[in-house]
Design an enzyme around this catalytic site. Structure first.
Site, PDB file in Angstrom:
ATOM      1  N   ILE A   1      -5.778 119.483 -39.165  1.00 11.12           N
ATOM      2  CA  ILE A   1      -5.162 119.153 -40.459  1.00 11.12           C
ATOM      3  C   ILE A   1      -5.488 120.247 -41.484  1.00 11.12           C
ATOM      4  O   ILE A   1      -6.628 120.724 -41.557  1.00 11.12           O
ATOM      5  CB  ILE A   1      -5.642 117.775 -40.962  1.00 11.12           C
ATOM      6  CG1 ILE A   1      -5.355 116.697 -39.903  1.00 11.12           C
ATOM      7  CG2 ILE A   1      -4.958 117.430 -42.291  1.00 11.12           C
ATOM      8  CD1 ILE A   1      -5.825 115.302 -40.277  1.00 11.12           C
TER       9      ILE A   1
ATOM     10  N   ASN B   1      -9.826 114.924 -48.881  1.00 12.06           N
ATOM     11  CA  ASN B   1     -11.010 114.082 -49.118  1.00 12.06           C
ATOM     12  C   ASN B   1     -11.465 114.173 -50.573  1.00 12.06           C
ATOM     13  O   ASN B   1     -11.773 113.161 -51.202  1.00 12.06           O
ATOM     14  CB  ASN B   1     -12.176 114.530 -48.222  1.00 12.06           C
ATOM     15  CG  ASN B   1     -12.135 113.860 -46.857  1.00 12.06           C
ATOM     16  OD1 ASN B   1     -11.584 112.786 -46.706  1.00 12.06           O
ATOM     17  ND2 ASN B   1     -12.734 114.515 -45.871  1.00 12.06           N
TER      18      ASN B   1
ATOM     19  N   HIS C   1     -12.624 109.575 -49.077  1.00  8.86           N
ATOM     20  CA  HIS C   1     -12.787 109.537 -47.624  1.00  8.86           C
ATOM     21  C   HIS C   1     -11.897 108.512 -46.940  1.00  8.86           C
ATOM     22  O   HIS C   1     -11.401 108.743 -45.845  1.00  8.86           O
ATOM     23  CB  HIS C   1     -14.252 109.228 -47.287  1.00  8.86           C
ATOM     24  CG  HIS C   1     -14.924 110.369 -46.601  1.00  8.86           C
ATOM     25  ND1 HIS C   1     -15.208 110.355 -45.259  1.00  8.86           N
ATOM     26  CD2 HIS C   1     -15.336 111.563 -47.078  1.00  8.86           C
ATOM     27  CE1 HIS C   1     -15.784 111.497 -44.937  1.00  8.86           C
ATOM     28  NE2 HIS C   1     -15.873 112.249 -46.023  1.00  8.86           N
TER      29      HIS C   1
ATOM     30  N   ASP D   1      -9.447 109.166 -43.968  1.00  8.89           N
ATOM     31  CA  ASP D   1      -9.451 108.462 -42.668  1.00  8.89           C
ATOM     32  C   ASP D   1      -8.046 107.980 -42.294  1.00  8.89           C
ATOM     33  O   ASP D   1      -7.650 108.037 -41.128  1.00  8.89           O
ATOM     34  CB  ASP D   1     -10.391 107.247 -42.716  1.00  8.89           C
ATOM     35  CG  ASP D   1     -11.853 107.647 -42.585  1.00  8.89           C
ATOM     36  OD1 ASP D   1     -12.120 108.859 -42.455  1.00  8.89           O
ATOM     37  OD2 ASP D   1     -12.713 106.758 -42.619  1.00  8.89           O
TER      38      ASP D   1
ATOM     39  N   GLU E   1     -11.285 116.449 -37.982  1.00  9.65           N
ATOM     40  CA  GLU E   1      -9.845 116.389 -38.260  1.00  9.65           C
ATOM     41  C   GLU E   1      -9.102 117.317 -37.310  1.00  9.65           C
ATOM     42  O   GLU E   1      -8.096 117.898 -37.631  1.00  9.65           O
ATOM     43  CB  GLU E   1      -9.545 116.755 -39.728  1.00  9.65           C
ATOM     44  CG  GLU E   1     -10.520 117.699 -40.355  1.00  9.65           C
ATOM     45  CD  GLU E   1     -10.306 119.159 -39.980  1.00  9.65           C
ATOM     46  OE1 GLU E   1     -11.119 119.658 -39.165  1.00  9.65           O
ATOM     47  OE2 GLU E   1      -9.361 119.778 -40.496  1.00  9.65           O
TER      48      GLU E   1
END
Ligand code: GH3
Ligand code: MG
Ligand code: MG
Ligand code: MG
Length: 313
Positions: free
Chosen positions: A192, A199, A204, A208, A234
């Protein structure tokens, strides 16, 4: 008042466990110095649809675990070469065999001695001359329980994809198969873009969710369930069996586009989009799994350096 025991209920329950296990029958490794006991046990288990293999020499057990990949080990205690509890102890010293249950099957009825044997790494203790139905029931319950546990152990908890260790094991197997059968094999690393910023900006939890949305796309778009894994935070690994780099790159570019079009929802209900960079490599003659991973990693680095949101070769 406790309800009276209903044997039919247990039989139905075991039938349903066996039914679920049918496409992949339980493999039972029987370790017993007595040919007669082993023949009887093999017969009972095979009637119940299980596959069993018998060894008389307990010292061969590690070899057979490797070869047979048993779901469960049925272990005699008193054997001339080495006692069953000693063997259990040796098996338990190998971390990779920790999730294989060991069930003792012995003439020993002394409770203290049974517990002693279990303390060496056994999961259950059955006494010989039991009813065949009871033997089948015990094996089914323990084998199914551990099979489920192994299923969880191989998966990453956030995404349910194969975890790092297991995607690499899968790739190692596929690399060996590709070399042996002269098949094409490609491998990709999907990462990513600027995930740290996601983030930092959205928190976070939102991060996620972005990871999960990518994992869903990967799982849906890449065919076989064991071909996608969470390599790290990620970063995802994709095994593309029987595919040249060009075909693989095409497929992954479609995935890249689909992901960039997903609407991600921020905590404050704002919307944003995220992108991935992808590195693809094709297995070359004589290459190891690690060399293939390194090649995909270099391709990923190229894709990042060239501006992200693209597939690098
Ligand atoms: P690049 O485009 O170069 O890949 O930049 P990046 O920010 O994506 O890469 P970097 O490796 O610097 O940062 C990855 C971040 O991913 C750092 C780490 O905190 C975060 N991360 C790793 N695992 C998780 C996770 O499970 N959940 C969340 N929310 N963040 C994670
Ligand atoms: Mg014996
Ligand atoms: Mg990244
Ligand atoms: Mg990364």
């Amino acid at each position: 008042l406790p309800k009276p025991f209903n044997p039919q209920q247990l039989i139905d329950r075991l039938d349903s466990l066996q039914e679920q296990a049918r496409p992949d029958p339980f493999r039972v490794l029987i370790v017993d110095d007595s040919e007669a006991v082993a023949r009887w046990t093999c017969g009972v288990l095979s009637d119940a649809g299980m596959l069993s293999k018998h060894i008389q020499n307990p010292l061969e057990v590690i070899l057979l675990i490797e070869r047979m990949k048993p779901d469960i080990i049925l272990m005699d205690v008193y054997m001339p070469e080495c006692s069953g509890d000693e063997i259990a102890k040796i098996i338990r010293q190998n971390k990779q065999y920790d999730s294989i249950p060991i069930v003792f099957l012995s003439t020993e009825t002394h409770r203290g001695k049974q517990l002693m044997a279990r303390s060496m790494g056994g999961d259950d203790f059955l006494v010989k001359n039991m009813e065949p139905e009871e033997l089948v029931a015990s094996i089914t319950i323990t084998a199914e329980r551990y099979r489920q546990l192994r299923r969880w152990m191989t998966r990453d908890s956030l995404t349910a994809l194969l975890n790092h260790t297991n995607i690499i094991e899968e790739l190692t197997r596929e690399v060996a198969r590709a070399h042996k059968e002269c098949r094409q094999l490609s491998y990709a690393m999907v990462d990513i873009d600027h995930f740290k910023l996601i983030n930092d900006r959205h928190g976070h939890m939102v991060g996620d969710r972005v990871i999960k949305s990518l994992s869903r796309l990967l799982r849906g778009g890449m065919g076989k369930p064991n071909s996608v894994g969470r390599y790290g935070g990620e970063e995802f690994a994709v095994i593309l069996s029987d595919q040249t780099m060009m075909r693989a790159a095409q497929k992954l570019d479609e995935l890249r586009q689909s992901f960039s079009q997903l609407t991600q929802i921020s905590t404050d209900s704002g919307e944003f989009h995220s992108t991935v960079s992808i590195g693809v490599a094709q297995l070359q003659d004589g290459q190891t799994a690690q060399q293939l991973i390194d090649a995909a990693d270099r391709a990923l680095y190229q894709a990042k350096a060239a501006g992200r949101n693209q597939v690098g070769l």
